[in-house]
Design a protein around this motif. Structure first.
Motif, PDB file in Angstrom:
ATOM      1  N   UNK A 169       0.848  -1.193   0.000  1.00 48.16           N
ATOM      2  CA  UNK A 169       0.000   0.000   0.000  1.00 48.16           C
ATOM      3  C   UNK A 169       0.881   1.239   0.000  1.00 48.16           C
ATOM      4  N   UNK A 170       0.320   2.328  -0.481  1.00 46.94           N
ATOM      5  CA  UNK A 170       1.049   3.595  -0.506  1.00 46.94           C
ATOM      6  C   UNK A 170       0.850   4.362   0.797  1.00 46.94           C
ATOM      7  N   UNK A 171       1.788   5.227   1.115  1.00 42.54           N
ATOM      8  CA  UNK A 171       1.626   6.144   2.243  1.00 42.54           C
ATOM      9  C   UNK A 171       0.425   7.037   1.959  1.00 42.54           C
ATOM     10  N   UNK A 172      -0.312   7.376   3.008  1.00 45.97           N
ATOM     11  CA  UNK A 172      -1.498   8.211   2.824  1.00 45.97           C
ATOM     12  C   UNK A 172      -1.216   9.688   3.109  1.00 45.97           C
ATOM     13  N   UNK A 208       6.596  17.846   3.100  1.00 49.03           N
ATOM     14  CA  UNK A 208       7.907  18.292   2.639  1.00 49.03           C
ATOM     15  C   UNK A 208       8.539  19.187   3.690  1.00 49.03           C
ATOM     16  N   UNK A 209       9.868  19.207   3.702  1.00 49.06           N
ATOM     17  CA  UNK A 209      10.597  20.096   4.587  1.00 49.06           C
ATOM     18  C   UNK A 209      10.732  21.471   3.968  1.00 49.06           C
ATOM     19  N   UNK A 210      11.373  22.400   4.664  1.00 52.96           N
ATOM     20  CA  UNK A 210      11.533  23.768   4.160  1.00 52.96           C
ATOM     21  C   UNK A 210      12.279  23.831   2.825  1.00 52.96           C
ATOM     22  N   UNK A 211      13.091  22.797   2.540  1.00 54.64           N
ATOM     23  CA  UNK A 211      13.845  22.765   1.288  1.00 54.64           C
ATOM     24  C   UNK A 211      13.033  22.170   0.136  1.00 54.64           C
ATOM     25  N   UNK A 212      11.784  21.790   0.411  1.00 56.95           N
ATOM     26  CA  UNK A 212      10.930  21.198  -0.610  1.00 56.95           C
ATOM     27  C   UNK A 212      11.100  19.699  -0.769  1.00 56.95           C
ATOM     28  N   UNK A 213      12.091  19.121  -0.086  1.00 54.69           N
ATOM     29  CA  UNK A 213      12.365  17.684  -0.153  1.00 54.69           C
ATOM     30  C   UNK A 213      11.420  16.934   0.788  1.00 54.69           C
ATOM     31  N   UNK A 214      10.984  15.736   0.376  1.00 51.17           N
ATOM     32  CA  UNK A 214      10.115  14.928   1.225  1.00 51.17           C
ATOM     33  C   UNK A 214      10.774  14.700   2.578  1.00 51.17           C
ATOM     34  N   UNK A 215      10.101  15.088   3.656  1.00 49.82           N
ATOM     35  CA  UNK A 215      10.654  14.981   4.998  1.00 49.82           C
ATOM     36  C   UNK A 215       9.901  13.981   5.867  1.00 49.82           C
ATOM     37  N   UNK A 216       8.669  13.615   5.460  1.00 46.88           N
ATOM     38  CA  UNK A 216       7.855  12.719   6.283  1.00 46.88           C
ATOM     39  C   UNK A 216       6.838  12.019   5.398  1.00 46.88           C
ATOM     40  N   UNK A 217       6.694  10.727   5.593  1.00 45.44           N
ATOM     41  CA  UNK A 217       5.663   9.931   4.923  1.00 45.44           C
ATOM     42  C   UNK A 217       5.049   9.019   5.967  1.00 45.44           C
ATOM     43  N   UNK A 218       3.733   8.818   5.875  1.00 39.04           N
ATOM     44  CA  UNK A 218       3.064   8.028   6.903  1.00 39.04           C
ATOM     45  C   UNK A 218       2.114   7.017   6.281  1.00 39.04           C
ATOM     46  N   UNK A 219       2.133   5.814   6.847  1.00 33.79           N
ATOM     47  CA  UNK A 219       1.254   4.719   6.462  1.00 33.79           C
ATOM     48  C   UNK A 219       0.302   4.437   7.618  1.00 33.79           C
ATOM     49  N   UNK A 220      -0.876   3.928   7.314  1.00 29.03           N
ATOM     50  CA  UNK A 220      -1.778   3.371   8.329  1.00 29.03           C
ATOM     51  C   UNK A 220      -1.856   1.883   8.051  1.00 29.03           C
ATOM     52  N   UNK A 221      -1.629   1.091   9.112  1.00 28.64           N
ATOM     53  CA  UNK A 221      -1.413  -0.338   8.940  1.00 28.64           C
ATOM     54  C   UNK A 221      -2.279  -1.148   9.908  1.00 28.64           C
ATOM     55  N   UNK A 222      -2.826  -2.228   9.427  1.00 27.43           N
ATOM     56  CA  UNK A 222      -3.411  -3.256  10.277  1.00 27.43           C
ATOM     57  C   UNK A 222      -4.816  -2.987  10.771  1.00 27.43           C
ATOM     58  N   UNK A 223      -5.234  -3.837  11.696  1.00 26.88           N
ATOM     59  CA  UNK A 223      -6.598  -3.850  12.209  1.00 26.88           C
ATOM     60  C   UNK A 223      -7.030  -2.525  12.828  1.00 26.88           C
ATOM     61  N   UNK A 237      -2.752   1.435  12.791  1.00 24.67           N
ATOM     62  CA  UNK A 237      -1.598   1.996  13.486  1.00 24.67           C
ATOM     63  C   UNK A 237      -0.755   2.773  12.484  1.00 24.67           C
ATOM     64  N   UNK A 238      -0.144   3.833  12.937  1.00 29.26           N
ATOM     65  CA  UNK A 238       0.614   4.705  12.045  1.00 29.26           C
ATOM     66  C   UNK A 238       2.106   4.377  12.092  1.00 29.26           C
ATOM     67  N   UNK A 239       2.680   4.281  10.898  1.00 31.38           N
ATOM     68  CA  UNK A 239       4.119   4.122  10.726  1.00 31.38           C
ATOM     69  C   UNK A 239       4.598   5.349   9.978  1.00 31.38           C
ATOM     70  N   UNK A 240       5.386   6.177  10.651  1.00 29.59           N
ATOM     71  CA  UNK A 240       5.891   7.402  10.046  1.00 29.59           C
ATOM     72  C   UNK A 240       7.376   7.307   9.761  1.00 29.59           C
ATOM     73  N   UNK A 241       7.769   7.738   8.580  1.00 36.76           N
ATOM     74  CA  UNK A 241       9.180   7.765   8.199  1.00 36.76           C
ATOM     75  C   UNK A 241       9.605   9.230   8.194  1.00 36.76           C
ATOM     76  N   UNK A 242      10.586   9.565   9.019  1.00 39.67           N
ATOM     77  CA  UNK A 242      11.034  10.943   9.184  1.00 39.67           C
ATOM     78  C   UNK A 242      12.460  11.089   8.664  1.00 39.67           C
ATOM     79  N   UNK A 243      12.712  12.196   7.979  1.00 45.05           N
ATOM     80  CA  UNK A 243      14.069  12.505   7.530  1.00 45.05           C
ATOM     81  C   UNK A 243      14.985  12.566   8.750  1.00 45.05           C
ATOM     82  N   UNK A 244      16.089  11.831   8.661  1.00 43.05           N
ATOM     83  CA  UNK A 244      17.012  11.736   9.793  1.00 43.05           C
ATOM     84  C   UNK A 244      17.542  13.100  10.244  1.00 43.05           C
TER      85      UNK A 244
END
Length: 140
Positions: free
Chosen positions: A27-30, A34-49, A52-59
């Motif tokens: 499934x795709x992130x919902x 973007x961060x201040x530089x316009x680059x993707x900084x956060x993507x989030x998925x909703x998963x399971x029954x 639950x949220x799984x967020x990917x954050x720029x290090x």
């Protein structure tokens, strides 16, 4: 505490991590931010029954004391097919962190991998989780 809400993981390349997790999860992130530089900084998925949220954050936004690479607590996701899930994760480029390990004789079995971005991803079979979700789906 009332329950797991969001698990955040870190990636140097959020776009690559989002694609990897989309492939694994089927499934795709919902949500994207973007961060201040316009680059993707956060993507989030909703998963399971319980979605639950799984967020990917720029290090770049990780706390100053955090370290890159595996370590700390492991959050385990319940899966119905533990061996198949571990095989799929490894085929997608994850590395074994903890082999499939029975935790006693009551049906709790854990495993974990390190994703290609340095995060530990725990998976398990959990009879308690199944009992709770069966009760929610089929209340007596």
């Amino acid at each position: 505490m009332r329950g797991f809400a969001t698990l955040n993981i870190w990636a140097d390349d959020v776009e690559a991590a989002e694609k990897w997790y989309a492939e694994f999860l089927g499934q795709d992130a919902y949500f994207h931010r973007n961060g201040p530089d316009g680059k993707l900084a956060y993507a989030e998925f909703r998963i399971g029954d319980f979605e639950a949220e799984l967020g990917i954050i720029d290090r770049r936004w990780a706390p100053a004391a955090s370290v890159a690479g595996p370590g700390g607590a492991i959050m385990h996701w319940h899966v119905d097919d533990l061996e198949g899930t571990v095989e799929r994760l490894l085929a997608l480029g994850a590395k074994e962190y903890q082999k499939i390990t029975p935790q006693g004789d009551s049906g709790f079995v854990t495993a974990s991998v390190v994703d290609p971005f340095g995060n530990v991803l725990g998976v398990m079979t959990n009879p308690h989780y199944v009992a709770i979700t069966d009760g929610v789906k089929n209340p007596q």
